[in-house]
Design an enzyme around this catalytic site. Structure first.
Site, PDB file in Angstrom:
ATOM      1  N   CYS A   2       0.768  -1.243   0.006  1.00 39.59           N
ATOM      2  CA  CYS A   2       0.037   0.126   0.128  1.00 39.59           C
ATOM      3  C   CYS A   2       0.777   1.131  -0.072  1.00 39.59           C
ATOM      4  O   CYS A   2       1.905   1.184   0.518  1.00 39.59           O
ATOM      5  CB  CYS A   2      -0.743   0.037   1.281  1.00 39.59           C
ATOM      6  SG  CYS A   2      -1.898  -1.687   1.582  1.00 39.59           S
ATOM      7  N   ARG A  27       2.254   1.194  -5.724  1.00 41.19           N
ATOM      8  CA  ARG A  27       2.330   0.244  -4.637  1.00 41.19           C
ATOM      9  C   ARG A  27       1.346  -0.483  -4.349  1.00 41.19           C
ATOM     10  O   ARG A  27       1.427  -1.395  -3.580  1.00 41.19           O
ATOM     11  CB  ARG A  27       2.706   1.259  -3.584  1.00 41.19           C
ATOM     12  CG  ARG A  27       3.992   1.893  -3.353  1.00 41.19           C
ATOM     13  CD  ARG A  27       4.319   2.821  -2.107  1.00 41.19           C
ATOM     14  NE  ARG A  27       4.313   1.588  -1.000  1.00 41.19           N
ATOM     15  CZ  ARG A  27       5.376   1.409  -0.723  1.00 41.19           C
ATOM     16  NH1 ARG A  27       6.418   1.717  -1.276  1.00 41.19           N
ATOM     17  NH2 ARG A  27       5.473   0.398   0.350  1.00 41.19           N
ATOM     18  N   TRP A  78      -3.145  -2.150  -1.731  1.00 44.60           N
ATOM     19  CA  TRP A  78      -2.979  -3.659  -2.076  1.00 44.60           C
ATOM     20  C   TRP A  78      -3.535  -4.708  -1.078  1.00 44.60           C
ATOM     21  O   TRP A  78      -2.709  -4.691  -0.024  1.00 44.60           O
ATOM     22  CB  TRP A  78      -1.428  -3.800  -2.397  1.00 44.60           C
ATOM     23  CG  TRP A  78      -1.001  -5.008  -3.080  1.00 44.60           C
ATOM     24  CD1 TRP A  78      -1.171  -5.308  -4.547  1.00 44.60           C
ATOM     25  CD2 TRP A  78      -0.615  -6.391  -2.430  1.00 44.60           C
ATOM     26  NE1 TRP A  78      -0.695  -6.615  -4.891  1.00 44.60           N
ATOM     27  CE2 TRP A  78      -0.700  -7.322  -3.728  1.00 44.60           C
ATOM     28  CE3 TRP A  78      -0.531  -6.839  -1.372  1.00 44.60           C
ATOM     29  CZ2 TRP A  78      -0.139  -8.433  -3.640  1.00 44.60           C
ATOM     30  CZ3 TRP A  78      -0.253  -8.208  -1.156  1.00 44.60           C
ATOM     31  CH2 TRP A  78      -0.117  -8.866  -2.368  1.00 44.60           C
ATOM     32  N   ASN A 102      -0.324   0.774   6.332  1.00 48.81           N
ATOM     33  CA  ASN A 102       0.520  -0.164   5.210  1.00 48.81           C
ATOM     34  C   ASN A 102       1.243  -1.159   5.878  1.00 48.81           C
ATOM     35  O   ASN A 102       1.895  -1.086   6.998  1.00 48.81           O
ATOM     36  CB  ASN A 102       1.535   0.814   4.442  1.00 48.81           C
ATOM     37  CG  ASN A 102       2.322  -0.138   3.558  1.00 48.81           C
ATOM     38  OD1 ASN A 102       1.978  -1.222   3.260  1.00 48.81           O
ATOM     39  ND2 ASN A 102       3.399   0.179   3.524  1.00 48.81           N
ATOM     40  N   GLY A 103       0.820  -2.822   5.472  1.00 46.63           N
ATOM     41  CA  GLY A 103       1.494  -3.752   6.153  1.00 46.63           C
ATOM     42  C   GLY A 103       0.655  -4.453   6.894  1.00 46.63           C
ATOM     43  O   GLY A 103      -0.418  -4.634   6.450  1.00 46.63           O
ATOM     44  N   GLU A 489      13.301 -14.490 -17.321  1.00 42.48           N
ATOM     45  CA  GLU A 489      12.869 -13.178 -16.889  1.00 42.48           C
ATOM     46  C   GLU A 489      11.797 -12.532 -17.882  1.00 42.48           C
ATOM     47  O   GLU A 489      10.942 -12.006 -17.654  1.00 42.48           O
ATOM     48  CB  GLU A 489      14.187 -12.092 -17.193  1.00 42.48           C
ATOM     49  CG  GLU A 489      13.808 -10.510 -17.091  1.00 42.48           C
ATOM     50  CD  GLU A 489      13.089  -9.938 -15.849  1.00 42.48           C
ATOM     51  OE1 GLU A 489      12.717 -10.854 -14.995  1.00 42.48           O
ATOM     52  OE2 GLU A 489      12.573  -8.867 -15.880  1.00 42.48           O
ATOM     53  N   LYS A 493       8.199 -11.254 -17.331  1.00 43.16           N
ATOM     54  CA  LYS A 493       7.656 -10.028 -17.900  1.00 43.16           C
ATOM     55  C   LYS A 493       6.379 -10.404 -18.694  1.00 43.16           C
ATOM     56  O   LYS A 493       5.322  -9.653 -18.393  1.00 43.16           O
ATOM     57  CB  LYS A 493       8.701  -9.460 -18.889  1.00 43.16           C
ATOM     58  CG  LYS A 493       9.981  -8.742 -18.468  1.00 43.16           C
ATOM     59  CD  LYS A 493       9.685  -7.658 -17.836  1.00 43.16           C
ATOM     60  CE  LYS A 493       9.407  -7.642 -16.317  1.00 43.16           C
ATOM     61  NZ  LYS A 493      10.175  -7.804 -15.328  1.00 43.16           N
ATOM     62  N   GLU A 496       3.522 -11.185 -16.303  1.00 46.54           N
ATOM     63  CA  GLU A 496       3.165 -10.049 -15.338  1.00 46.54           C
ATOM     64  C   GLU A 496       2.248  -8.792 -16.216  1.00 46.54           C
ATOM     65  O   GLU A 496       1.403  -8.682 -15.656  1.00 46.54           O
ATOM     66  CB  GLU A 496       4.533  -9.306 -15.066  1.00 46.54           C
ATOM     67  CG  GLU A 496       5.339  -9.809 -13.669  1.00 46.54           C
ATOM     68  CD  GLU A 496       6.424  -9.059 -13.252  1.00 46.54           C
ATOM     69  OE1 GLU A 496       6.602  -8.765 -12.382  1.00 46.54           O
ATOM     70  OE2 GLU A 496       7.407  -8.759 -14.423  1.00 46.54           O
ATOM     71  N   HIS A 512      12.874 -32.869 -21.573  1.00 49.18           N
ATOM     72  CA  HIS A 512      12.635 -33.566 -20.321  1.00 49.18           C
ATOM     73  C   HIS A 512      11.216 -33.404 -19.578  1.00 49.18           C
ATOM     74  O   HIS A 512      10.939 -33.334 -18.653  1.00 49.18           O
ATOM     75  CB  HIS A 512      13.559 -33.495 -19.248  1.00 49.18           C
ATOM     76  CG  HIS A 512      14.909 -33.690 -19.793  1.00 49.18           C
ATOM     77  ND1 HIS A 512      15.511 -35.197 -19.841  1.00 49.18           N
ATOM     78  CD2 HIS A 512      15.987 -32.742 -20.132  1.00 49.18           C
ATOM     79  CE1 HIS A 512      16.609 -35.146 -20.103  1.00 49.18           C
ATOM     80  NE2 HIS A 512      17.069 -34.022 -20.447  1.00 49.18           N
ATOM     81  N   LYS A 612       4.536  -3.417  -6.732  1.00 49.44           N
ATOM     82  CA  LYS A 612       5.958  -3.144  -6.936  1.00 49.44           C
ATOM     83  C   LYS A 612       6.895  -3.437  -5.890  1.00 49.44           C
ATOM     84  O   LYS A 612       7.941  -3.746  -5.954  1.00 49.44           O
ATOM     85  CB  LYS A 612       6.110  -1.574  -7.371  1.00 49.44           C
ATOM     86  CG  LYS A 612       7.577  -1.234  -7.641  1.00 49.44           C
ATOM     87  CD  LYS A 612       7.657  -0.645  -9.079  1.00 49.44           C
ATOM     88  CE  LYS A 612       8.977  -0.590  -9.743  1.00 49.44           C
ATOM     89  NZ  LYS A 612       9.075  -1.803 -10.681  1.00 49.44           N
TER      90      LYS A 612
HETATM   91  C1  G6P Z   1       7.380  -7.685  -6.842  1.00 50.80           C
HETATM   92  C2  G6P Z   1       7.830  -6.701  -8.204  1.00 50.80           C
HETATM   93  C3  G6P Z   1       8.702  -7.346  -9.168  1.00 50.80           C
HETATM   94  C4  G6P Z   1      10.222  -7.474  -8.180  1.00 50.80           C
HETATM   95  C5  G6P Z   1       9.983  -8.105  -6.924  1.00 50.80           C
HETATM   96  C6  G6P Z   1      11.225  -7.987  -6.092  1.00 50.80           C
HETATM   97  O1  G6P Z   1       7.074  -8.903  -7.128  1.00 50.80           O
HETATM   98  O2  G6P Z   1       6.183  -6.743  -8.750  1.00 50.80           O
HETATM   99  O3  G6P Z   1       8.799  -6.598 -10.167  1.00 50.80           O
HETATM  100  O4  G6P Z   1      11.009  -8.050  -9.019  1.00 50.80           O
HETATM  101  O5  G6P Z   1       9.018  -7.666  -6.065  1.00 50.80           O
HETATM  102  O6  G6P Z   1      11.241  -6.651  -5.745  1.00 50.80           O
HETATM  103  P1  G6P Z   1      12.679  -5.838  -5.075  1.00 50.80           P
HETATM  104  O7  G6P Z   1      12.244  -4.533  -4.989  1.00 50.80           O
HETATM  105  O8  G6P Z   1      13.131  -6.891  -3.971  1.00 50.80           O
HETATM  106  O9  G6P Z   1      13.589  -6.090  -6.322  1.00 50.80           O
END
Ligand code: G6P
Length: 617
Positions: A2, A27, A78, A102-103, A489, A493, A496, A512, A612
Site C-alpha cells: 500500500c 504500490r 494492495w 500499510n503492512g 525473466e 515479464k 506479469e 525432459h 511494486k
Molecule cells: C515484486 C515486483 C517485481 C520485483 C519483486 C522483487 O514482485 O512486482 O517486479 O522483481 O517484487 O522486488 P525487489 O524490490 O526486491 O527487487
C-alpha cells in the site's frame, strides 16, 4: 504494497494527496481514499478500484461544498486482509480517529477478539481498522492524542506503518514506522509531507528523512518532530537530499512508464557505472571505495538472495562471477532461503538484491543472518531503503525511480553492478584476465542506445513478432548459459503484464517434459546469441521446429541457420564479449512483453494483482 501519504500545509490537501497517491499508485491499486480536515470534522472519500474513481468523485463534487482543506491523509491499497471493496478501503474512521495503514498486523485476531469483548464493532474486514479502536481505548485513559497513538501502536505485532489524524486534535498528522517504509519532508514554505516512498515529495522538496523503525513523525503547523514510539522521547534524524527529479517520475510523452523506463536503460547504466566506479583510480574496474567493497573483496563465497526479477539478475551475476572471477556464487529466492538451514562459510557474504530495498522476505533473510554474525551487503536502487541501511555495505544502481510495476531498468542496472563486481574480483584476485572487459563494459550503454534507436528497426521487428503471435495459447522462452536467466525473466515479464501463460526454460531441459506441450499453438522464443552455447541451443530449436511451434529467433544478424529456423527473427547487436549479450537480450524480452501486452490491452504499468514493493511475506 500500500501507499500512504499525509500533509499539513497551506495548499489544498486534497490536491496534494491525490497527486501524491498518483505517484504512489504503483504500490497498490485495489482501492484508494483520502481524508481531509474540514473545520473540526474530518471527511473521507474512498472507492474501490483505481485512483481515477476518486478523481472523478472530486470532479463531480460541488466545490463550494468543500472549503479548501489543508490537512489530510491518503491511501492506495494492495489488499491483504479483506477484499478490495470500498468498505475495506482506507482511510478508516473509528470515532474521532481517522487512519491509513500499510503492512500487516499479525496479532489482529487477538486484538479483534479483545476489542469486540469491549463492545467495539469493526465495520471492515481489515486488520488496519482495529488500530483506530486501540487508539480510542488509550484515549479513554485520558492520554494525549500523541501518547494514545504511541501506546496503541505498541500493541501491534508485525511490520507496518500508520498515519493518523484526530477530529479532536486538528492540524496534526502522526506517522509511525515499524518495518514498512515511511519518509517525511518539509518544503521551503514549511509544509510537511509524509509518504511511503519519496516520490510524492519530489514535487515539493528534495530534502527527506527516512524514518527508522520505531520512529514517530509528528507533523503540526508549528513543525515536524520525531519521537521514539516506545519512550516518547524526541529523536534527531538525518535529512538526506534526493538525487531524483520530478521529470523522472513523469511519463514525458511515453504512453507508459514501462516503455519510458525501457528507453532510459542506456542512461541508467551509465549512471550506475559512474556512481560505482572511481575513474581516477588507474586500475581496471576500480570500484569506488566504501565498506561494501571491502566486504565483497574479502568474501570467500557469495549468496545472492532476491525475489522476482532481482533473482534473475542475480542468476546472470552468478554466471559471470563464477566464470571470470572464480567466486563461488549461490543464488536463492529469499522466501526459500529463509526457511532452510544453509551451510555457510565463515567468510560468506550474504547479499540482498532488491530494487526497492524493502522486500519483506529479502530483508528477513538479511536480518536473520546478520544476527548470526554473517557479513551482509545490499544491491538496491533506493538510497535510504531499509535493506541498504541495515546491511554492512550497500551498492546502489542509479536507475532513477522505476514506476512501472514490471521491473526493467532496475534489472539491467543490477546486472551492471554484477559486471562491475566481476571485473573488480578479476582485478584484485588476478584469477583471470579482464582484458578488454572494462572497455566493452563502459561502451555498452552506447551499444544499447543505438540498439533502441528507431533507426535500428528493432522495435518494429518485435512489434511484428508480437502481432503474429498474440492469439497463441502459450509461450516458451528458451536459452542456455547466461541467456537462460533471460529466458526466465522474459517469461516473467510476459506473465506479469500480458497475463498469458509463459515459461522460461533451459533449452536443454525442454525434452525432459515441456516438449510434450509443443504444437502449432505454442510460441518458442529462442535466445541464441553468438556464444559458446549457441550450437546446442539451435539443436534444441530443431526439436521444437519439428513439432510445429511458432519460432521467434533472437541472435546474431549473421546467423543464417537461426534465421532459417525462425518464423520471426530479432537481430542482436554484435558484441565482442559474448557474455554481455544479456543486456540487449533483456531489451528484446522487455519490448516483446510490452508489445504483446499493448495488443492485449492490459494495464501495463499497473498489472492486476501485483505491487511494486512487496513488504509482506
Ligand atoms: C515484486 C515486483 C517485481 C520485483 C519483486 C522483487 O514482485 O512486482 O517486479 O522483481 O517484487 O522486488 P525487489 O524490490 O526486491 O527487487
Amino acid at each position: 504494497m500500500c501507499g500512504i501519504v499525509g500533509y499539513v500545509g497551506n495548499r489544498s490537501a486534497v490536491e496534494v494527496l491525490l497527486k501524491g497517491l498518483q505517484r504512489l499508485e504503483y504500490r497498490g491499486y485495489d482501492s484508494t481514499g483520502v481524508a481531509f480536515q474540514k473545520g473540526n470534522r474530518i471527511e473521507i472519500e474512498k472507492s474501490e478500484g483505481k485512483l481515477e474513481n476518486i478523481f472523478k468523485r472530486f470532479k463531480e463534487m460541488d466545490l463550494n461544498r468543500a472549503p479548501v482543506s489543508t490537512v489530510g491523509i491518503g491511501h492506495t491499497r494492495w489488499a491483504t486482509h479483506g477484499k478490495p471493496t470500498t468498505q475495506n478501503a482506507h482511510p478508516h474512521r473509528t470515532g474521532s480517529i481517522v487512519l491509513v495503514h500499510n503492512g500487516i498486523i499479525e496479532n489482529y485476531r487477538e486484538i479483534k477478539e479483545d476489542l469486540m469483548k469491549k463492545g467495539h464493532e469493526p465495520q471492515s474486514e481489515t486488520d488496519s481498522e482495529l488500530f483506530g479502536f486501540l487508539v480510542l481505548e488509550e484515549l479513554k485513559l485520558k492520554k494525549s492524542f500523541i501518547d494514545a497513538v504511541r501506546f496503541a501502536f505498541q500493541k501491534l505485532e508485525g511490520a507496518c506503518s500508520v498515519v493518523v489524524m484526530s477530529e479532536n486534535d486538528p492540524d496534526t498528522v502522526i506517522g509511525i514506522r515499524n518495518g514498512s517504509p515511511l519518509v517525511a519532508g518539509i518544503d521551503s514554505e514549511g509544509a510537511i509531507y509524509l509518504a511511503s516512498d519519496p516520490q510524492p515529495l519530489l514535487d515539493y522538496t528534495k530534502k527527506v528523512v527516512y524514518l527508522e523503525n520505531g520512529d514517530m513523525a509528528i507533523a503540526k503547523r508549528s513543525g515536524l518532530e520525531f519521537r521514539d514510539v516506545i519512550t516518547g522521547k524526541v529523536v534527531q534524524r538525518e535529512t538526506i537530499e534526493l538525487q531524483w527529479s520530478v521529470e523522472q517520475i513523469d511519463k514525458q510523452g511515453y504512453p507508459h512508464f514501462m516503455l519510458k523506463e525501457i528507453y532510459e536503460q542506456p542512461t541508467a547504466l551509465i549512471d550506475t557505472f559512474n556512481s560505482n566506479l572511481d575513474r581516477i583510480d588507474p586500475t581496471s574496474f576500480p570500484l569506488a571505495k566504501h565498506p561494501g567493497v571491502d566486504k565483497l573483496m574479502n568474501a570467500s563465497e557469495l549468496h545472492l538472495i532476491a525475489c522476482g526479477t532481482s533473482y534473475y539478475a542475480s542468476l546472470v551475476g552468478k554466471y559471470w562471477l563464477e566464470k571470470y572471477a572464480r567466486v563461488s556464487t549461490q543464488v536463492e529466492f529469499a522466501s526459500e532461503f529463509r526457511y532452510r538451514d544453509p551451510v555457510l562459510d565463515d567468510r560468506a557474504l550474504i547479499v540482498g538484491v532488491s530494487q526497492s530495498g524493502e522486500t519483506a522476505d529479502t530483508l528477513a533473510v538479511l536480518r536473520d543472518l546478520k544476527k548470526k554474525g554473517k557479513a551482509t551487503a545490499a544491491v538496491s536502487n533506493v538510497r535510504g531503503s531499509t535493506i541498504s541501511r541495515e546491511t554492512d555495505g550497500a551498492f546502489f544502481t542509479s536507475a532513477g525511480p522505476e514506476i512501472g510495476v514490471a521491473a526493467t531498468k532496475s534489472f539491467l542496472t543490477q546486472m551492471g553492478i554484477f559486471l562491475l563486481w566481476t571485473g573488480a574480483f578479476l582485478e584484485r584476485r588476478k584469477k583471470g584476465s579482464a582484458d578488454g572487459l572494462f572497455e566493452e563494459t563502459v561502451h555498452l550503454p552506447h551499444v544499447l542506445k543505438n540498439y533502441l534507436d528507431d533507426s535500428s528497426g528493432i522495435r518494429e521487428k518485435i512489434k511484428e513478432a508480437a502481432r503474429a503471435t498474440v492469439t497463441k495459447k502459450g509461450f516458451f522462452f528458451i536459452g542456455r548459459g547466461s541467456s537462460y536467466p533471460l529466458a526466465l525473466e522474459g517469461a516473467l515479464k510476459l506473465k506479469e503484464i500480458a497475463y498469458v501463460h509463459a515459461e522460461g526454460y533451459a533449452a536443454g531441459e525442454l525434452k525432459h517434459g515441456p516438449i510434450a506441450m509443443i504444437d502449432e499453438n505454442v510460441v518458442v522464443i529462442v535466445l541464441a546469441p553468438k556464444d559458446g552455447w549457441r550450437d546446442k541451443t539451435i539443436s534444441n530449436l530443431e526439436e521444437v521446429k519439428a513439432r510445429g511451434a511458432q519460432i521467434i529467433g533472437v541472435g546474431d544478424p549473421s546467423d543464417r541457420h537461426l534465421q532459417d529456423l525462425s518464423h520471426h527473427f530479432i537481430p542482436l547487436p554484435t558484441l565482442k564479449n559474448e557474455d554481455l549479450n544479456v543486456f540487449p537480450l533483456s531489451i528484446v524480452v522487455q519490448l516483446f512483453s510490452y508489445e504483446l501486452a499493448t495488443l492485449k490491452g492490459t494495464d501495463i504499468d499497473k498489472p492486476r494483482n501485483l505491487a511494486k514493493s512487496v513488504t509482506v511475506e
